[in-house]
Design a protein around this motif. Structure first.
Motif, PDB file in Angstrom:
ATOM      1  N   ARG A  38     -15.190   1.367  46.039  1.00 18.85           N
ATOM      2  CA  ARG A  38     -15.334   2.677  45.399  1.00 18.85           C
ATOM      3  C   ARG A  38     -14.470   3.728  46.083  1.00 18.85           C
ATOM      4  NH1 ARG A  38     -21.860   2.087  44.811  1.00 18.85           N
ATOM      5  NH2 ARG A  38     -21.882   1.083  42.757  1.00 18.85           N
ATOM      6  N   GLY A  39     -14.457   3.698  47.408  1.00 23.35           N
ATOM      7  CA  GLY A  39     -13.647   4.658  48.134  1.00 23.35           C
ATOM      8  C   GLY A  39     -12.167   4.469  47.878  1.00 23.35           C
ATOM      9  N   LEU A  40     -11.734   3.225  47.847  1.00 28.54           N
ATOM     10  CA  LEU A  40     -10.328   2.938  47.589  1.00 28.54           C
ATOM     11  C   LEU A  40      -9.916   3.419  46.202  1.00 28.54           C
ATOM     12  CD1 LEU A  40      -8.450  -0.278  48.559  1.00 28.54           C
ATOM     13  CD2 LEU A  40      -8.216   0.633  46.244  1.00 28.54           C
ATOM     14  N   LEU A  41     -10.746   3.148  45.202  1.00 27.44           N
ATOM     15  CA  LEU A  41     -10.418   3.585  43.841  1.00 27.44           C
ATOM     16  C   LEU A  41     -10.413   5.099  43.733  1.00 27.44           C
ATOM     17  CD1 LEU A  41     -12.351   0.988  41.641  1.00 27.44           C
ATOM     18  CD2 LEU A  41      -9.900   1.128  42.050  1.00 27.44           C
ATOM     19  N   ALA A  42     -11.326   5.760  44.431  1.00 34.49           N
ATOM     20  CA  ALA A  42     -11.343   7.223  44.411  1.00 34.49           C
ATOM     21  C   ALA A  42     -10.063   7.779  45.015  1.00 34.49           C
ATOM     22  CB  ALA A  42     -12.564   7.738  45.169  1.00 34.49           C
ATOM     23  N   ALA A  43      -9.607   7.176  46.127  1.00 35.53           N
ATOM     24  CA  ALA A  43      -8.368   7.615  46.755  1.00 35.53           C
ATOM     25  C   ALA A  43      -7.176   7.375  45.842  1.00 35.53           C
ATOM     26  CB  ALA A  43      -8.177   6.882  48.083  1.00 35.53           C
ATOM     27  N   TRP A  44      -7.190   6.248  45.150  1.00 33.96           N
ATOM     28  CA  TRP A  44      -6.092   5.922  44.230  1.00 33.96           C
ATOM     29  C   TRP A  44      -6.036   6.932  43.075  1.00 33.96           C
ATOM     30  CZ3 TRP A  44      -1.930   2.869  44.091  1.00 33.96           C
ATOM     31  CH2 TRP A  44      -1.347   2.568  42.857  1.00 33.96           C
ATOM     32  N   GLU A  45      -7.191   7.235  42.508  1.00 30.24           N
ATOM     33  CA  GLU A  45      -7.225   8.184  41.396  1.00 30.24           C
ATOM     34  C   GLU A  45      -6.854   9.591  41.844  1.00 30.24           C
ATOM     35  OE1 GLU A  45     -11.169   7.660  39.943  1.00 30.24           O
ATOM     36  OE2 GLU A  45     -10.779   5.634  39.165  1.00 30.24           O
ATOM     37  N   ALA A  46      -7.271   9.977  43.046  1.00 32.38           N
ATOM     38  CA  ALA A  46      -6.931  11.303  43.560  1.00 32.38           C
ATOM     39  C   ALA A  46      -5.438  11.431  43.831  1.00 32.38           C
ATOM     40  CB  ALA A  46      -7.719  11.581  44.841  1.00 32.38           C
ATOM     41  N   GLY A  47      -4.803  10.315  44.147  1.00 33.14           N
ATOM     42  CA  GLY A  47      -3.371  10.350  44.455  1.00 33.14           C
ATOM     43  C   GLY A  47      -2.483   9.967  43.309  1.00 33.14           C
ATOM     44  N   ALA A  48      -2.998   9.985  42.099  1.00 35.27           N
ATOM     45  CA  ALA A  48      -2.213   9.604  40.920  1.00 35.27           C
ATOM     46  C   ALA A  48      -0.941  10.438  40.846  1.00 35.27           C
ATOM     47  CB  ALA A  48      -3.040   9.789  39.657  1.00 35.27           C
ATOM     48  N   GLY A  49       0.169   9.751  40.661  1.00 35.32           N
ATOM     49  CA  GLY A  49       1.443  10.446  40.554  1.00 35.32           C
ATOM     50  C   GLY A  49       2.213  10.500  41.852  1.00 35.32           C
ATOM     51  N   ARG A  50       1.561  10.271  42.987  1.00 34.02           N
ATOM     52  CA  ARG A  50       2.253  10.245  44.271  1.00 34.02           C
ATOM     53  C   ARG A  50       2.832   8.856  44.539  1.00 34.02           C
ATOM     54  NH1 ARG A  50      -1.587  12.575  48.811  1.00 34.02           N
ATOM     55  NH2 ARG A  50      -3.124  11.272  47.741  1.00 34.02           N
ATOM     56  N   GLY A  51       3.883   8.824  45.303  1.00 33.81           N
ATOM     57  CA  GLY A  51       4.532   7.547  45.567  1.00 33.81           C
ATOM     58  C   GLY A  51       3.709   6.641  46.461  1.00 33.81           C
ATOM     59  N   VAL A  52       2.993   7.232  47.414  1.00 41.17           N
ATOM     60  CA  VAL A  52       2.214   6.440  48.367  1.00 41.17           C
ATOM     61  C   VAL A  52       0.794   6.998  48.433  1.00 41.17           C
ATOM     62  CG1 VAL A  52       1.976   5.703  50.761  1.00 41.17           C
ATOM     63  CG2 VAL A  52       4.251   5.875  49.738  1.00 41.17           C
ATOM     64  N   VAL A  53      -0.191   6.115  48.376  1.00 34.42           N
ATOM     65  CA  VAL A  53      -1.598   6.496  48.534  1.00 34.42           C
ATOM     66  C   VAL A  53      -2.152   5.701  49.701  1.00 34.42           C
ATOM     67  CG1 VAL A  53      -3.884   6.444  47.485  1.00 34.42           C
ATOM     68  CG2 VAL A  53      -1.897   7.031  46.096  1.00 34.42           C
ATOM     69  N   THR A  54      -2.921   6.378  50.550  1.00 36.20           N
ATOM     70  CA  THR A  54      -3.557   5.680  51.662  1.00 36.20           C
ATOM     71  C   THR A  54      -5.056   5.846  51.584  1.00 36.20           C
ATOM     72  OG1 THR A  54      -3.400   7.599  53.135  1.00 36.20           O
ATOM     73  CG2 THR A  54      -1.567   6.015  53.175  1.00 36.20           C
ATOM     74  N   TYR A  55      -5.762   4.870  52.138  1.00 31.41           N
ATOM     75  CA  TYR A  55      -7.219   4.930  52.228  1.00 31.41           C
ATOM     76  C   TYR A  55      -7.602   4.412  53.600  1.00 31.41           C
ATOM     77  CZ  TYR A  55     -12.155   3.863  51.558  1.00 31.41           C
ATOM     78  OH  TYR A  55     -13.522   3.796  51.708  1.00 31.41           O
ATOM     79  N   GLU A  56      -8.252   5.258  54.391  1.00 32.02           N
ATOM     80  CA  GLU A  56      -8.654   4.926  55.757  1.00 32.02           C
ATOM     81  C   GLU A  56      -7.473   4.371  56.560  1.00 32.02           C
ATOM     82  OE1 GLU A  56     -12.146   2.456  55.706  1.00 32.02           O
ATOM     83  OE2 GLU A  56     -13.440   4.138  55.134  1.00 32.02           O
TER      84      GLU A  56
END
Length: 288
Positions: free
Chosen positions: A244-262
Motif C-alpha cells: 500500500r505504501g509503495l503504491l501510494a508513493a507511486w501515485e503521488a509521484g505520477a509524472g516524475r521520472g524517478v519515484v522512491t519509497y523508503e
C-alpha cells in the motif's frame, strides 16, 4: 478464454469413494478441492466414486471453494466414462493426470467439448513425467481452456529415478521449468503434495519454498495441512502494508521520472508486484 483471479493457495485431494470426506469438505477453509477418481480409489470402487464425484460437483454446496474432479488418465479403462461424467457435472475444472504433450491437451479439450462441458469447466493438466516437464510450455499454451498446471512430484521423482530429500534438490530444475512455462503462458501453477501428514514443520518449509519459486499454491492430501499452506501463500500484514505504501508513493509521484519509497527506487515491475499482493489479500479477505 479468461477468468477473474481467484486464490489457489491450497487445493486438497479428496477420495471420491469416501462420501463422509466429500461432505466434510464443505466446511474446510480450503481454496480448492480435487475429487479424486484416480490414485485414491481402488478398481472396485471406481464406479461408485465416479457417481459420488458427479453428484458432489453438481450440488452447488461448496461455496467459494473451487471444485474439480480428477479423472483417470488417458488410455485407462476408466478414462472415457470418468471424463463424460465429469463434463456432465460441470465442475470448475477437470484434472487429468500425466498429460504429456500439446496434442494430448487438444485431444482432451475436444473430448470435453464433445461431452458438453460448460464453458466455465477448465482443464487442469498434471505434469508428472520428464516429457511433460520438457514440453511444459507447449502443454500450457495448447488451449485457452487450460487454466492450471499441477505438479505431480511423487510420480516425477519416480520417473527421474531421483530421491525424496529435504529441500527437493533433485526436483528444483523441473519445478522452476514448469513455473517458467506457466508464467509464459499466463496460467496458474500448483506445487505437488507433501507426503508426511505428521510433519507440519517440513510441510511449512516446502510451502515457503514453493512460494519463493513462484507457485500459486500447493496441492494437499490432508485437511491438517491447510494452515501451514495458507500461512506461506497468504501475504503477511507487513507485505500488505508495504504494498500500500509503495503504491501510494507511486501515485503521488505520477509524472516524475524517478519515484522512491523508503529509499528504494520504484519501477513498474514493483508496482505490479504490489498490486498482485493487494489483489491476493483482498480475495482472501473476501472469504473470511
Amino acid at each position: 478464454m479468461t477468468t477473474a483471479y481467484r486464490p489457489r493457495r491450497s487445493v486438497l485431494y479428496m477420495p471420491a469413494s469416501n462420501e463422509r470426506a466429500l461432505e466434510k469438505a464443505k466446511t474446510l477453509p480450503v481454496d480448492g478441492l480435487i475429487f479424486d477418481l484416480e490414485d485414491a480409489v481402488g478398481p472396485q470402487e471406481k464406479e461408485a466414486a465416479r457417481e459420488n464425484a458427479r453428484a458432489a460437483a453438481a450440488c452447488g454446496d461448496y461455496g467459494y471453494r473451487e471444485v474439480t474432479i480428477r479423472v483417470n488418465g488417458t488410455g485407462t479403462q476408466w478414462h472415457e466414462a470418468d471424463l463424460e461424467a465429469a463434463c456432465a457435472a460441470g465442475p470448475d475444472g477437470i484434472v487429468v493426470p500425466k498429460v504429456g504433450s500439446a496434442d494430448e491437451v487438444r485431444g482432451l479439450v475436444a473430448a470435453m467439448e464433445a461431452h458438453g462441458a460448460p464453458e466455465h469447466t477448465r482443464l487442469w493438466a498434471m505434469v508428472e513425467t520428464p516429457d511433460a516437464v520438457l514440453d511444459a510450455r507447449a502443454v500450457a499454451t495448447a488451449s485457452g481452456r487450460l487454466a492450471v498446471l499441477v505438479l505431480g512430484t511423487n510420480d516425477l521423482v519416480t520417473e527421474l529415478q531421483a530421491r525424496f530429500v529435504p529441500g527437493r534438490g533433485p526436483l528444483l530444475a523441473a519445478l522452476s521449468s514448469v513455473v517458467l512455462a506457466a508464467r509464459a503462458a499466463g496460467v496458474a501453477v500448483l506445487d505437488g503434495v507433501y507426503n508426511d501428514v505428521r510433519d507440519l514443520e517440513g510441510l511449512a518449509a516446502e510451502c515457503r519454498q514453493g512460494r519463493d519459486l513462484g507457485f500459486d499454491g500447493k496441492t494437499l492430501i490432508h485437511p491438517g495441512q491447510i494452515g501451514p499452506c495458507h500461512e506461506a501463500f497468504t501475504p503477511s500484514a507487513e507485505e500488505v502494508e508495504e504494498a500500500r505504501g509503495l503504491l501510494a508513493a507511486w501515485e503521488a509521484g505520477a509524472g516524475r521520472g524517478v519515484v522512491t519509497y523508503e529509499g528504494r527506487m520504484v519501477e513498474n515491475l514493483h508496482v505490479e508486484v504490489a498490486q498482485r499482493v493487494l489483489a491476493t489479500d483482498e480475495a482472501v479477505r473476501s472469504r473470511s
